[in-house]
Write a protein that holds these residues in place. Structure first.
Motif, short mmCIF file in Angstrom:
data_model
loop_
_atom_site.label_atom_id
_atom_site.label_comp_id
_atom_site.label_asym_id
_atom_site.label_seq_id
_atom_site.Cartn_x
_atom_site.Cartn_y
_atom_site.Cartn_z
N SER A 769 45.04 35.41 32.46
CA SER A 769 44.87 34.68 33.70
C SER A 769 43.51 33.99 33.68
O SER A 769 42.53 34.54 33.15
CB SER A 769 44.94 35.60 34.92
N GLU A 770 43.45 32.80 34.25
CA GLU A 770 42.19 32.07 34.34
C GLU A 770 41.50 32.26 35.69
O GLU A 770 40.42 31.74 35.91
CB GLU A 770 42.45 30.57 34.12
N GLN A 771 42.13 33.00 36.58
CA GLN A 771 41.54 33.22 37.90
C GLN A 771 40.58 34.40 37.87
O GLN A 771 40.69 35.29 37.01
CB GLN A 771 42.63 33.46 38.94
N ASP A 772 39.67 34.41 38.82
CA ASP A 772 38.73 35.52 38.97
C ASP A 772 38.95 36.14 40.34
O ASP A 772 38.24 35.87 41.30
CB ASP A 772 37.28 35.03 38.83
N LYS A 773 40.00 36.94 40.45
CA LYS A 773 40.38 37.54 41.72
C LYS A 773 40.36 39.06 41.59
O LYS A 773 40.52 39.62 40.50
CB LYS A 773 41.78 37.10 42.14
N ASN A 779 47.86 41.79 41.32
CA ASN A 779 47.80 42.57 40.09
C ASN A 779 49.19 42.65 39.48
O ASN A 779 50.20 42.44 40.15
CB ASN A 779 47.22 43.97 40.34
N ILE A 780 49.20 42.93 38.18
CA ILE A 780 50.45 43.10 37.43
C ILE A 780 50.44 44.51 36.86
O ILE A 780 49.45 44.93 36.26
CB ILE A 780 50.58 42.06 36.31
N THR A 781 51.52 45.23 37.07
CA THR A 781 51.60 46.61 36.58
C THR A 781 52.80 46.77 35.65
O THR A 781 53.83 46.10 35.80
CB THR A 781 51.74 47.61 37.74
N ALA A 808 43.29 40.17 37.64
CA ALA A 808 42.94 38.82 37.20
C ALA A 808 41.56 38.77 36.55
O ALA A 808 41.33 38.00 35.61
CB ALA A 808 43.00 37.86 38.39
N ARG A 809 40.67 39.59 37.02
CA ARG A 809 39.31 39.55 36.47
C ARG A 809 39.25 40.06 35.03
O ARG A 809 38.24 39.88 34.34
CB ARG A 809 38.37 40.34 37.36
N GLN A 834 45.27 32.03 47.44
CA GLN A 834 45.63 31.22 46.27
C GLN A 834 46.85 31.81 45.59
O GLN A 834 47.01 33.04 45.50
CB GLN A 834 44.47 31.18 45.26
N GLN A 835 47.70 30.94 45.12
CA GLN A 835 48.86 31.39 44.38
C GLN A 835 48.40 32.03 43.06
O GLN A 835 47.54 31.46 42.36
CB GLN A 835 49.78 30.21 44.09
N PRO A 836 48.92 33.20 42.69
CA PRO A 836 48.53 33.82 41.41
C PRO A 836 48.91 32.94 40.23
O PRO A 836 50.03 32.41 40.16
CB PRO A 836 49.31 35.13 41.40
N LEU A 837 47.96 32.79 39.28
CA LEU A 837 48.21 32.04 38.05
C LEU A 837 48.09 33.01 36.89
O LEU A 837 47.05 33.66 36.72
CB LEU A 837 47.21 30.89 37.91
N TYR A 838 49.13 33.11 36.07
CA TYR A 838 49.15 34.11 35.00
C TYR A 838 50.12 33.65 33.92
O TYR A 838 50.94 32.75 34.10
CB TYR A 838 49.60 35.47 35.56
#
Length: 894
Positions: A769-773, A779-781, A808-809, A834-838
């Motif tokens: 992911s390029e986001q810093d959230k 989160n993805i589990t 994301a971080r 913000q919409q999650p980007l992954y």
């Protein structure tokens, strides 16, 4: 000054202040010394002591004897001639010895500090009355209370203040009260306390007492009529229309009327009606409150049963007044401040009347629906036209002539469509002439269903000869005959009530009963009432209630088991629509509590739903007394990256609010209090079902809660469906969706994917992911497969033990899963502006002895990290390599 002069002044002031009333206590002659002594000398002394003794009043007086030869006292109290202090005055003893139930109290002169008390014991059916004429050096009023000394009358159950002392206190430095200050105690035995707490030379008071009969025709024995005291309260009362049938049958007044009322009280009088047509008339025959104290001593009338209900009227300085308003509930509240000298006021008294009045000037609110297709309109009109002439009913395109000033009665046909169509209203079979067979037809548009609530009914004939039926569809009944036999009708009856049966809208405590309601499956409904061929006023058979048409195409599929709940299905509902507060529904007339209305939006697979709250009124709190902390400002809204939150010190249901709630109960956004209009709109886009909750903390039909408007849309996208992948490699990536660009726009996702393989393999999952959230935003589990059947509970329920968590971080991470873990669940949970980007990629290889990275192992322990697992796999592989090498060496040697 002699008692005779005080009494004459009192009589003179009675004409001026007619609202002040007290028990007349007559003297024997105008020139006598006091109440019991006609003259101080001139009568024979006991035991032939000459004629230097006091002459006593002929009826009820006895000489004091050698202790005080110049005075007489009331028979039964003559032993207290020298010091009338700390004594008991019993009504029955006085009646037996003196024939009187009234007397005089003249306290001794006290050099303060000091105290005297007088315990007054009334007989059954009596109240204690004190008439104060003289007060000397008994403290002073400092603007809010008495200091230095006081005289107070308190009952056995008197309300105590924080210091543990009864609050009703009178004080004065040198006061003569004409007319007297009158006090009544209504709770049995009472105590009159005279207390001086500072140094004085002479402190004293003079008063009359009376054990006044509650049946006193002059009003001094007043007690409320027609109401019932609310348990566990000091002065709250309930008055219902069923208990106030005759003129003058219900009377209410301030505590202690017609005497001085106690200070610092908040007394509430709830007026409750059982009929939608009943109005409440309050006739104040006397209002006497202290002048220039409207901020502390006043009356308010509110439209509802809660102190936070809308204010209708305020009374503070009026001598008399008349108020009239419709039900179902009105709350009269009497507030008193500190006792203010000269104590020349006594509160209020009022008569209560419940009026059955036709509301000709206030027709029920109407909502015009879009006209249905011509074919459907023609079909409904044909059915209605066939009823013309039956039961002398003339049917029009709007509503039949059997509607009297908003009251729909027998023979009426009500339509929801057309120029004059109504969406809700009240019906009452008593509003039209008597007929033994009564029908009311409710005809909706093709997309409507009909809701009916029964409020009151009376069926008196035995063996179901009187009955009420609510039937699906349009039914015709000609004369005494029936189209279709009773069994066929019974099969289609949504509700059947057999006589004898009686229902009232409220229980004896004034609370509304649980609603008795039905909802049709189609657009038409028929209410049929069969009853006696004749009637009498005392045994009238009737039914009244309310109806509403609900457009399921625009307003969602109604839930018949809930008061106010609908569901919007993504494939069946309109793609774009709106919802708002149900403020004008007549079927809510008998709701006087929290009102919770919900709209459940259920997107289909490959759909999301967007809900936008566009308009919102100010919202209120209805916290019960004593629950809100000091300084609490009710509920306030705070919006952040994870949605809008309602913050309150008390439970949320005490506060008006609107909330968007996920299927697992998570509040995605909650708005309450004085929400800022500049923060709107609030938008939530979700790929799972979302429930919009409209909650009014204390709903009343008069105030009807706050208003709001929201829009919704179902969107076609496959961003977050529940899918199963059987390929050995692949990728899942987020895709940009359209945004509104508003400040408070939030994305909510609960995505579930299953990676399933039917062969043994080693699985590698790479997430970037390029986001810093933060992890709280999304989160993805990774989970083991739980083995639960997906077709019964959904893929989300198949997620078993947690293996790994990606935030994301972390930016990028590769996870190696245990060998032979053939089925893995991947879950994404997000609530963020913000919409999650992954990007999720996976690959696997078929496991052979020389390629596997580990033996068949269960899921790693929660404390184990990915690096520890990789090191363990490397060590195992090295051991396998050494063993294989040794085997080959042995073969070569052999």
């Amino acid at each position: 000054m002699r008692q005779a002069l005080w009494f004459l002044l009192t009589i003179a002031c009675t004409v001026v202040s007619a609202q002040i009333a007290w028990t007349p206590i007559f003297l024997d002659a105008s020139s006598q010394v006091d109440l019991w002594t006609q003259s101080s000398t001139g009568c024979a002394c006991p035991g032939d002591g000459g004629e230097d003794c006091a002459c006593c009043v002929r009826d009820g007086a006895c000489p004091c004897g050698d202790v005080t030869p110049t005075r007489c006292a009331q028979c039964g109290l003559e032993q207290y001639c020298s010091s009338m202090c700390n004594i008991t005055i019993d009504s029955r003893i006085l009646k037996n010895k003196s024939g009187k139930t009234f007397g005089q109290i003249k306290s001794p002169s006290i050099e303060g500090p000091g105290a005297c008390s007088y315990f007054l014991q009334p007989d059954a059916g009596q109240r204690v009355e004190i008439q104060l004429y003289r007060l000397v050096s008994a403290g002073r009023f400092n603007g809010s209370s008495c200091v230095g000394g006081w005289l107070q009358l308190s009952g056995a159950s008197a309300v105590r203040n924080v210091d543990g002392v009864a609050e009703t206190r009178l004080c004065g430095e040198n006061e003569r009260y004409t007319p007297p200050v009158v006090l009544f105690a209504d709770h049995g035995a009472s105590t009159l306390d005279f207390r001086i707490t500072e140094k004085t030379v002479r402190s004293q008071f003079l008063a009359f007492f009376s054990f006044t009969s509650l049946s006193n025709t002059q009003g001094m024995g007043f007690h409320p009529r027609g109401g019932s005291r609310i348990p566990h309260t000091d002065c709250d009362w309930l008055y219902q229309d069923v208990s106030c049938r005759g003129s003058g049958s219900c009377v209410l007044a301030s505590p202690g009327y017609p005497g001085l009322y106690p200070p610092h009280r908040r007394c509430r009088y709830l007026f409750a009606t059982n009929s939608v047509h009943t109005r409440v008339k309050i006739i104040f025959t006397s209002v006497l409150l202290p002048e220039d104290h409207c901020t502390s001593d006043y009356l308010t009338l509110r439209a509802g049963s809660s102190p936070s209900a809308p204010l209708l009227a305020t009374i503070c300085s009026e001598k008399s007044a008349t108020l009239e308003y419709p039900g179902p509930n009105l709350l009269l509240e009497f507030n008193s401040g500190p006792l203010v000298p000269p104590y020349n006021y006594n509160g209020f008294i009022a008569k209560l009347e419940f009026l059955e009045r036709l509301e000709s000037s206030v027709p029920p609110p109407t909502i015009v629906a879009a006209s249905p297709p011509l074919a459907a309109l023609t079909h409904l009109t044909r059915h209605a036209d066939r009823t013309a002439g039956m039961d002398n009913t003339v049917v029009t395109n709007e509503i039949s002539h059997n509607k009297v000033n908003g009251r729909i009665g027998c023979g009426a046909s009500v339509r929801s469509y057309g120029a004059g169509g109504v969406r809700s209203g009240h019906f009452d079979t008593r509003s039209t002439p008597w007929r033994s067979q009564c029908t009311i037809h409710l005809l909706g548009a093709p997309t409507d269903v009909v809701q009916v609530s029964l409020f009151n009914y009376n069926l008196r004939l035995q063996s179901c000869r009187s009955h009420i039926e609510i039937l699906e569809g349009f039914h015709e009944f000609i004369g005494r005959g029936e189209k279709g036999n009773r069994s066929e009708r019974g099969d289609r009856a949504l509700l059947r009530v057999c006589g004898p049966s009686v229902r009232e809208a409220r229980d004896p405590s004034g609370r509304f009963l649980i609603r008795q309601a039905v909802t049709s499956k189609g657009a038409n409904l028929t209410i049929l009432v069969r009853r006696a061929t004749s009637q009498s006023i005392d045994e009238e058979e009737f039914v009244d209630g309310a109806f509403a048409f609900h457009d399921e195409q625009h307003d969602g599929t109604v839930s018949p088991d809930a008061t106010c709940a609908t569901t919007h299905y993504g494939l069946a509902a309109l793609r774009h629509g709106g919802v708002s507060a149900p403020s004008h529904h007549h079927i809510f007339w008998n709701i006087e509590e929290r009102l919770l209305c919900t709209h459940l939006f259920m997107p289909a697979i490959n759909q999301s739903v967007t809900i936008e709250i566009q308009r919102l009124d100010r919202m209120w709190s209805a916290e019960p007394p004593g629950t809100a902390p000091v300084g609490s400002m009710g509920c306030r809204t705070a919006c952040g990256d994870a949605g809008c939150e309602c913050r309150a010190a008390t439970p949320l249901h005490y506060h008006d609010h609107i909330a968007l709630v996920a299927s697992d109960g998570t509040h995605l956004s909650c708005l309450c209090g004085d929400f800022q209009a500049a923060w709107l709109p609030v938008v939530v886009r979700s790929w799972t079902s979302v429930r919009l909750e409209y909650s009014v903390a204390h709903y009343t039909y008069a105030s009807r809660g706050f208003d709001y408007a929201a829009a919704y849309s179902f969107n076609d996208d496959a961003l977050c469906g529940q899918r199963t992948y059987t390929t050995h490699s692949g990728e899942i990536s987020s895709r940009n969706v359209s945004v509104t660009g508003t400040l408070n726009e939030f994305f909510y996702q609960q995505c579930t994917w299953v990676l399933d393989s039917n062969v043994e393999r080693q699985l590698f999952i790479d997430i970037t992911s390029e986001q810093d959230k933060s992890c709280g935003s999304w989160n993805i589990t990774l989970h083991e497969w739980s083995g639960i059947a997906a077709h019964n509970t959904g893929l989300a329920a198949a997620a078993g033990e947690l293996l790994y968590t990606f935030c994301a971080r972390h930016k990028n991470h590769t996870y190696t899963l245990p060998w032979r873990l053939n089925t893995v669940v991947i879950r994404l949970v997000a609530l963020s502006r913000q919409q999650p980007l992954y990007m999720i990629r996976w690959r696997s290889q078929v496991v052979r002895a020389n390629t596997r990275l580990g033996p068949p192992t269960p899921a790693p322990a929660a404390a184990a990290t990915a690096s520890q697992l990789e090191n363990l796999s490397s060590e195992i592989c090295l051991s396998v390599f050494v063993i294989q090498l040794l085997v080959r060496i042995n073969v070569i040697v052999d």
